[in-house]
Write a protein that holds these residues in place. Sequence first.
Motif, PDB file in Angstrom:
ATOM      1  N   HIS A   9       0.989  -1.080   0.017  1.00 14.80           N
ATOM      2  CA  HIS A   9       0.032   0.146  -0.075  1.00 14.80           C
ATOM      3  C   HIS A   9       0.941   1.261   0.089  1.00 14.80           C
ATOM      4  O   HIS A   9       2.048   1.277  -0.083  1.00 14.80           O
ATOM      5  CB  HIS A   9      -0.879  -0.002   1.161  1.00 14.80           C
ATOM      6  N   VAL A  10       0.217   2.217   0.087  1.00 18.80           N
ATOM      7  CA  VAL A  10       0.947   3.704  -0.002  1.00 18.80           C
ATOM      8  C   VAL A  10       0.725   4.348   1.490  1.00 18.80           C
ATOM      9  O   VAL A  10      -0.302   4.418   1.880  1.00 18.80           O
ATOM     10  CB  VAL A  10       0.542   4.663  -0.998  1.00 18.80           C
ATOM     11  N   SER A  11       1.852   4.832   1.906  1.00 19.36           N
ATOM     12  CA  SER A  11       1.316   5.392   3.501  1.00 19.36           C
ATOM     13  C   SER A  11       2.062   6.782   3.334  1.00 19.36           C
ATOM     14  O   SER A  11       3.197   7.042   2.810  1.00 19.36           O
ATOM     15  CB  SER A  11       2.158   4.673   4.541  1.00 19.36           C
ATOM     16  N   SER A  42      -1.739  -0.827  -6.058  1.00 18.45           N
ATOM     17  CA  SER A  42      -0.501  -1.575  -5.139  1.00 18.45           C
ATOM     18  C   SER A  42       0.678  -1.318  -5.953  1.00 18.45           C
ATOM     19  O   SER A  42       0.832  -1.184  -6.996  1.00 18.45           O
ATOM     20  CB  SER A  42      -0.839  -3.036  -4.932  1.00 18.45           C
ATOM     21  N   SER A  43       1.709  -1.198  -5.052  1.00 20.25           N
ATOM     22  CA  SER A  43       3.283  -1.114  -5.368  1.00 20.25           C
ATOM     23  C   SER A  43       3.392   0.100  -6.207  1.00 20.25           C
ATOM     24  O   SER A  43       3.974   0.113  -7.075  1.00 20.25           O
ATOM     25  CB  SER A  43       3.561  -2.280  -6.319  1.00 20.25           C
ATOM     26  N   ALA A  44       2.505   1.398  -5.689  1.00 21.71           N
ATOM     27  CA  ALA A  44       2.879   2.653  -6.430  1.00 21.71           C
ATOM     28  C   ALA A  44       3.931   3.199  -5.747  1.00 21.71           C
ATOM     29  O   ALA A  44       4.544   2.753  -4.499  1.00 21.71           O
ATOM     30  CB  ALA A  44       1.622   3.351  -6.206  1.00 21.71           C
ATOM     31  N   ILE A  45       4.501   4.254  -6.362  1.00 24.32           N
ATOM     32  CA  ILE A  45       5.526   5.103  -5.910  1.00 24.32           C
ATOM     33  C   ILE A  45       5.034   6.558  -5.319  1.00 24.32           C
ATOM     34  O   ILE A  45       4.291   7.281  -6.228  1.00 24.32           O
ATOM     35  CB  ILE A  45       6.541   5.358  -7.046  1.00 24.32           C
ATOM     36  N   LEU A  46       5.501   7.207  -4.189  1.00 22.17           N
ATOM     37  CA  LEU A  46       4.933   8.316  -3.742  1.00 22.17           C
ATOM     38  C   LEU A  46       6.258   9.258  -3.831  1.00 22.17           C
ATOM     39  O   LEU A  46       7.424   8.926  -3.364  1.00 22.17           O
ATOM     40  CB  LEU A  46       4.480   8.135  -2.085  1.00 22.17           C
ATOM     41  N   THR A  47       6.000  10.451  -4.150  1.00 23.36           N
ATOM     42  CA  THR A  47       6.980  11.419  -4.087  1.00 23.36           C
ATOM     43  C   THR A  47       6.289  12.703  -3.784  1.00 23.36           C
ATOM     44  O   THR A  47       5.133  13.103  -4.047  1.00 23.36           O
ATOM     45  CB  THR A  47       7.632  11.685  -5.664  1.00 23.36           C
ATOM     46  N   ILE A  86       1.162  10.331  -6.556  1.00 24.88           N
ATOM     47  CA  ILE A  86       1.443   8.948  -6.681  1.00 24.88           C
ATOM     48  C   ILE A  86       1.596   8.471  -8.014  1.00 24.88           C
ATOM     49  O   ILE A  86       0.975   8.873  -9.022  1.00 24.88           O
ATOM     50  CB  ILE A  86       0.068   8.224  -5.998  1.00 24.88           C
ATOM     51  N   VAL A  87       2.673   7.691  -8.382  1.00 25.70           N
ATOM     52  CA  VAL A  87       2.971   7.331  -9.761  1.00 25.70           C
ATOM     53  C   VAL A  87       3.150   5.737  -9.721  1.00 25.70           C
ATOM     54  O   VAL A  87       3.589   5.201  -8.794  1.00 25.70           O
ATOM     55  CB  VAL A  87       4.626   7.898 -10.089  1.00 25.70           C
ATOM     56  N   GLY A  88       2.850   4.952 -11.031  1.00 20.01           N
ATOM     57  CA  GLY A  88       3.256   3.801 -11.074  1.00 20.01           C
ATOM     58  C   GLY A  88       2.080   2.854 -10.214  1.00 20.01           C
ATOM     59  O   GLY A  88       0.844   3.137 -10.162  1.00 20.01           O
ATOM     60  N   CYS A 100      -1.854   8.785 -12.914  1.00 24.79           N
ATOM     61  CA  CYS A 100      -1.164   9.409 -11.787  1.00 24.79           C
ATOM     62  C   CYS A 100      -2.116  10.273 -10.953  1.00 24.79           C
ATOM     63  O   CYS A 100      -2.889  10.682 -11.318  1.00 24.79           O
ATOM     64  CB  CYS A 100       0.080  10.341 -12.071  1.00 24.79           C
ATOM     65  N   ASN A 101      -1.682  10.493  -9.571  1.00 22.70           N
ATOM     66  CA  ASN A 101      -2.525  11.120  -8.744  1.00 22.70           C
ATOM     67  C   ASN A 101      -1.910  12.295  -7.971  1.00 22.70           C
ATOM     68  O   ASN A 101      -0.869  11.914  -7.735  1.00 22.70           O
ATOM     69  CB  ASN A 101      -3.427  10.285  -7.706  1.00 22.70           C
ATOM     70  N   ILE A 102      -2.739  13.336  -7.781  1.00 29.49           N
ATOM     71  CA  ILE A 102      -2.066  14.504  -6.969  1.00 29.49           C
ATOM     72  C   ILE A 102      -2.604  14.071  -5.598  1.00 29.49           C
ATOM     73  O   ILE A 102      -3.949  14.142  -5.448  1.00 29.49           O
ATOM     74  CB  ILE A 102      -2.270  15.619  -7.397  1.00 29.49           C
ATOM     75  N   ILE A 103      -2.094  14.151  -4.587  1.00 26.82           N
ATOM     76  CA  ILE A 103      -2.656  14.215  -3.032  1.00 26.82           C
ATOM     77  C   ILE A 103      -2.322  15.504  -2.532  1.00 26.82           C
ATOM     78  O   ILE A 103      -1.287  15.861  -2.198  1.00 26.82           O
ATOM     79  CB  ILE A 103      -2.080  13.124  -2.156  1.00 26.82           C
TER      80      ILE A 103
END
Length: 382
Positions: free
Chosen positions: A127-129, A179-184, A193-195, A207-210
């Motif tokens: 997950h992404v945290s 799942s298995s996304a990359i956060l920058t 959030i990418v990938g 891709c998403n902007i948070i």
Amino acid sequence: KGGLESERQQYIIHGGKTPNNELSDKMYVMSVVCKNNKKVTFRCTEKDLVGDVPEARYGHSIDVVYSRGKSMGVVFGGRSYIPSAQRTTEKWNTVADCLPHVFLVDFEFGCSTSYILPELQDGLSFHVSIARNDTIYILGGHSLANNIRPANLYRIRVDLPLGSPAVDCTVLSGGISVSSAILTQTNNDEFVIVGGYQLENQKRMVCNIISFEDNKIEIREMETPDWTPDIKHSKIWFGSNMGNGTVFLGIPGDNKQAVSETYYFYMLKCAEDDVNEDQKTFTNSQTSTEDPGDSTPFEDSEEFCFSAEANSFNGDDEFDTYNEDDEEDESVTGYWITCCSTCDVDINTWVPFYSTELNKPAMIYCSHGDGHWVHAQCMDLA
């Protein structure tokens, strides 16, 4: 990781899966002790934990929260091997979702406590945290038991008063399935959030902007990057956050090439548009390993060193140099054990039976009786 200055930053390492399918429950604290010229030296020490120690796992998240002037590590999710009582030869490497417990880890005293929150019903992996002050946001993830990627969005808040910590969880709407996304992170209040994957064999190209404002989280889609044909057609991609809104992406190369282990690497950069601050643009730059002879060294590259002993640093930037004679004889150290009274395996003359054994005898778990470990060559194998 915490600390404002680079010399005071600490990085927490926990869990993970090795190519030999080994899992570890060890926790390490790595900090920078010296940085000069282009050489960085780290100190990495193991942190002994007591209490509810998180089991060995991978695909989990570990973050640090700050509350009332104190800090605490938070471990959540991941996968682990099924309990030893359920493991057989056929199911030896079978993994399952870890229980949806939240672990608070005190890095100062080495205490770990698990919390059961009713809002968290399923174990999640990959997950992404996102950690912000005293709060952690959990997005997406994969449930192995159900083989789904639910559009989760949880807010876990940790309060650290003088007494016992208080942990509460809130289910929020507007989550995403990935799942298995990359956060920058692009700025103090915005992440990208990418990938990742939306299905087992389907990459998530969106891709998403948070955004965060007044402790409220907003997730919205952004303009899709101009993916190259290689990225679009590849079934697998991987990468990591490089900081400052930059993501490092890699995909396998064409297996038909002479070099089978060829990979293509991309730098995915998120930059604010000068005209419209709300609009984000991505630029891709590709580097491949097709012809390494044409590549040039990185001008800003640094050399990283790791110390084995914490007391080897005396604060004056002088470090012991490597001496081959100082290496311990591994035949008499803790690694080598005798599996049984009739064990006649000689570490000096041992020849590998299996490719995974590398240069040391493999240990195999025998389930006969109460179970015990033996060297592979000590077993009567067909």
